[in-house]
Design an enzyme around this catalytic site. Structure first.
Site, PDB file in Angstrom:
ATOM      1  N   PRO A 281       0.813  -1.214   0.000  1.00  0.00           N
ATOM      2  CA  PRO A 281       0.000   0.000   0.000  1.00  0.00           C
ATOM      3  C   PRO A 281       0.848   1.266   0.000  1.00  0.00           C
ATOM      4  O   PRO A 281       1.874   1.331   0.667  1.00  0.00           O
ATOM      5  CB  PRO A 281      -0.758  -0.111   1.332  1.00  0.00           C
ATOM      6  CG  PRO A 281       0.178  -0.867   2.215  1.00  0.00           C
ATOM      7  CD  PRO A 281       0.909  -1.841   1.327  1.00  0.00           C
ATOM      8  N   ARG A 319      -2.691  15.962  -9.037  1.00  0.00           N
ATOM      9  CA  ARG A 319      -3.743  14.937  -9.170  1.00  0.00           C
ATOM     10  C   ARG A 319      -5.022  15.445  -9.840  1.00  0.00           C
ATOM     11  O   ARG A 319      -5.562  14.772 -10.718  1.00  0.00           O
ATOM     12  CB  ARG A 319      -4.050  14.293  -7.817  1.00  0.00           C
ATOM     13  CG  ARG A 319      -2.818  13.642  -7.159  1.00  0.00           C
ATOM     14  CD  ARG A 319      -3.159  12.740  -5.982  1.00  0.00           C
ATOM     15  NE  ARG A 319      -3.899  11.583  -6.440  1.00  0.00           N
ATOM     16  CZ  ARG A 319      -5.202  11.444  -6.332  1.00  0.00           C
ATOM     17  NH1 ARG A 319      -5.919  12.384  -5.731  1.00  0.00           N
ATOM     18  NH2 ARG A 319      -5.798  10.385  -6.813  1.00  0.00           N
ATOM     19  N   CYS A 348      -0.189  28.597 -15.768  1.00  0.00           N
ATOM     20  CA  CYS A 348      -0.813  28.993 -17.032  1.00  0.00           C
ATOM     21  C   CYS A 348      -1.283  27.778 -17.829  1.00  0.00           C
ATOM     22  O   CYS A 348      -0.766  27.495 -18.913  1.00  0.00           O
ATOM     23  CB  CYS A 348       0.159  29.831 -17.838  1.00  0.00           C
ATOM     24  SG  CYS A 348       0.641  31.273 -16.899  1.00  0.00           S
TER      25      CYS A 348
HETATM   26  N1  LLP Z   1       2.809  -1.328  -6.018  1.00  0.00           N
HETATM   27  C1  LLP Z   1       3.061  -0.994  -7.293  1.00  0.00           C
HETATM   28  C2  LLP Z   1       3.802  -1.917  -8.139  1.00  0.00           C
HETATM   29  C3  LLP Z   1       2.571   0.233  -7.782  1.00  0.00           C
HETATM   30  O1  LLP Z   1       2.795   0.555  -9.051  1.00  0.00           O
HETATM   31  C4  LLP Z   1       1.848   1.096  -6.924  1.00  0.00           C
HETATM   32  C5  LLP Z   1       1.355   2.372  -7.411  1.00  0.00           C
HETATM   33  C6  LLP Z   1       1.639   0.713  -5.599  1.00  0.00           C
HETATM   34  C7  LLP Z   1       2.125  -0.532  -5.177  1.00  0.00           C
HETATM   35  C8  LLP Z   1       0.911   1.559  -4.602  1.00  0.00           C
HETATM   36  O2  LLP Z   1      -0.397   1.814  -4.969  1.00  0.00           O
HETATM   37  P1  LLP Z   1      -1.360   2.593  -3.954  1.00  0.00           P
HETATM   38  O3  LLP Z   1      -1.536   1.734  -2.737  1.00  0.00           O
HETATM   39  O4  LLP Z   1      -0.691   3.876  -3.612  1.00  0.00           O
HETATM   40  O5  LLP Z   1      -2.589   2.811  -4.722  1.00  0.00           O
HETATM   41  N2  LLP Z   1      -0.186   8.942  -8.870  1.00  0.00           N
HETATM   42  C9  LLP Z   1      -1.436   8.209  -8.794  1.00  0.00           C
HETATM   43  C10 LLP Z   1      -1.252   6.809  -8.273  1.00  0.00           C
HETATM   44  C11 LLP Z   1      -0.261   6.023  -9.072  1.00  0.00           C
HETATM   45  C12 LLP Z   1       0.010   4.685  -8.487  1.00  0.00           C
HETATM   46  C13 LLP Z   1       1.174   4.053  -9.154  1.00  0.00           C
HETATM   47  N3  LLP Z   1       1.521   2.787  -8.612  1.00  0.00           N
HETATM   48  C14 LLP Z   1      -2.433   9.006  -7.961  1.00  0.00           C
HETATM   49  O6  LLP Z   1      -2.081  10.088  -7.492  1.00  0.00           O
HETATM   50  O7  LLP Z   1      -3.572   8.596  -7.805  1.00  0.00           O
END
Ligand code: LLP
Length: 418
Positions: A281, A319, A348
């Protein structure tokens, strides 16, 4: 757990302290991120506790928030790390995460990054393609070491999330699709002593609101695990990825421990209960416990529209511009109230727009953008000549650490010198 709240007088708080007091104590201007380290630690502990006596660990996806104070808080609360670059690996190690609790993902790991991971003997390098297998084997041989690896499986599962953060469908660049697994197993076999295949991994995407898609991809991993075992290959763990969603103010989501409990239930049901479970996570451990504080710079009314221009923009929190995400924006000094204002940043670009928010009849001087602890600062840029924002870390109701903005001067000097 605490994070954002309001005190008896309606003033915004973080970790139980009024934000305006924390800001004065930290001596920072705006925009500035504030994080509640105690809440991050609590969330980590709660998730670790969901494992009960089952083997496994929480590998915090460092990409969500790479600040040393955050990674240390997670590590001290029992978490490990999921890293995607040599830089993140060094932060994890430097913040006290033991190599035994670090996994590394990424579709284009460079040789120096592989060398760093192999050299430190991390728990697993998660291999994302058949072609990557001989490369990692060659690096391990060059170092005279055995690299512990896992195969990242692309489970070909569609999730109900923004297309940019869905990673587990078969047109995504991530992981090895099921039909290529036999070739991958053979390639691992050719890696012989240089590679130890210890696990299988996956990550289906981000902002899951229920464990259903998580379990769907977990089933694909379980069936590959059973196949490997049938071939007599020992396996130590499965890593089912991260993606646990949070409530950005729209709709409630299942809490992270529910994902862990569901995954453990599935492993037991599949006869794989002896395998350690790793989860990755990012967002859920930090997003709700961080805010971005910004000042109102300008207002404008045009026709019936009320605009509120703040000093934080898409350069600080991308985001909304990138995913159409909504972060609640509220006055710092008082509770939100009608009417709503269209809140925009200074950049901008028309996408530098945070949406409509109830800031009241008279605009406040300072506002807070909620749930900004994940993918906020880590995705920030200096676009439009704006320096990176400050970060303030709060623990025990006090400012524990301040990371100051580099400031405009430094930016000007660097660009002039370029
Ligand atoms: N493991 C892997 C291989 C990943 O690519 C990611 C996120 C995670 C774990 C963690 O995922 P989470 O628990 O945070 O959802 N910038 C985007 C989110 C991109 C996530 C990329 N990979 C946002 O702001 O929503």
């Amino acid at each position: 757990m605490s994070g954002f709240g309001r005190d008896g007088s309606g003033r915004a708080t973080l970790g139980g302290r009024a934000l305006f007091e924390l800001r004065a104590e930290a001596g920072v201007g705006t925009p500035a991120y504030f994080y509640d380290l105690d809440a991050v630690a609590d969330a980590t502990r709660e998730l670790c506790a969901a494992f009960g006596a089952a083997p496994g660990f929480v590998a915090y996806a460092v990409k969500a928030n790479t600040a040393g104070s955050i990674v240390r808080a997670v590590a001290q609360a029992g978490g490990g790390a999921d890293v995607v670059s040599g830089g993140e690996l060094r932060v994890a190690l430097g913040a006290g995460v033991g190599p035994e609790r670090i996994v590394m993902s990424g579709v284009a790991k460079q040789d120096w990054e592989l060398d760093l991971a192999i050299g430190h003997g991390i728990r697993a390098i998660q291999l994302e393609s058949v072609e990557e297998i001989p490369r990692v084997a060659a690096r391990a041989r060059a170092l005279g070491k055995t690299a512990r690896v896992s195969l990242r499986i692309n489970p070909d599962v569609e999730i109900d999330s923004h297309a940019h953060i869905a990673t587990g469908h078969d047109e995504a660049k991530f992981g090895i699709v099921a039909r290529d697994l036999p070739t991958a197993f053979e390639a691992i076999g050719r890696g012989a002593t240089a590679l130890a295949l210890d696990g299988l991994s996956t990550h289906v995407g981000s902002m899951l609101t229920t464990p259903t898609p998580y379990l769907e991809s977990a089933r694909v991993v379980c069936s590959a695990a059973r196949e490997l075992r049938a071939r007599g290959k020992p396996l130590a763990f499965v890593d089912l990825g991260g993606g646990f969603g949070i409530d950005y103010g729209g709709a409630p989501v299942e809490p992270p421990p529910a994902f862990v409990r569901a995954a453990l239930g599935l492993l037991a049901e599949q006869g794989l209960g002896d395998l350690a479970l790793v989860v990755e996570p990012g967002r859920s451990l930090v997003a709700p416990f961080g805010v971005l504080v910004a000042s109102v710079v300008q207002s404008k009314t045009s026709g019936t529209r009320r605009w509120c221009m703040i000093d934080a923009g898409m350069n600080d929190l991308i985001r909304p511009a990138l995913y159409g995400a909504r972060h609640r924006i509220e006055p710092v000094e008082r509770a939100p109230s009608a009417p709503e204002w269209q809140v925009v940043g200074p950049v901008c670009e028309s996408s530098d727009d945070f949406g409509l928010h109830p800031l009241g009849g008279e605009l406040p001087g300072v506002v807070v953008l909620r749930d900004a602890g994940a993918y906020g600062f880590t995705m920030a840029s200096e676009y439009n000549g704006r320096p990176l924002p400050a970060e303030v870390f709060v623990a025990g109701g006090k400012v524990a650490h301040v990371s100051r903005s580099p400031g405009v001067e430094a930016w000007v000097e660097r660009r002039l010198g370029a």
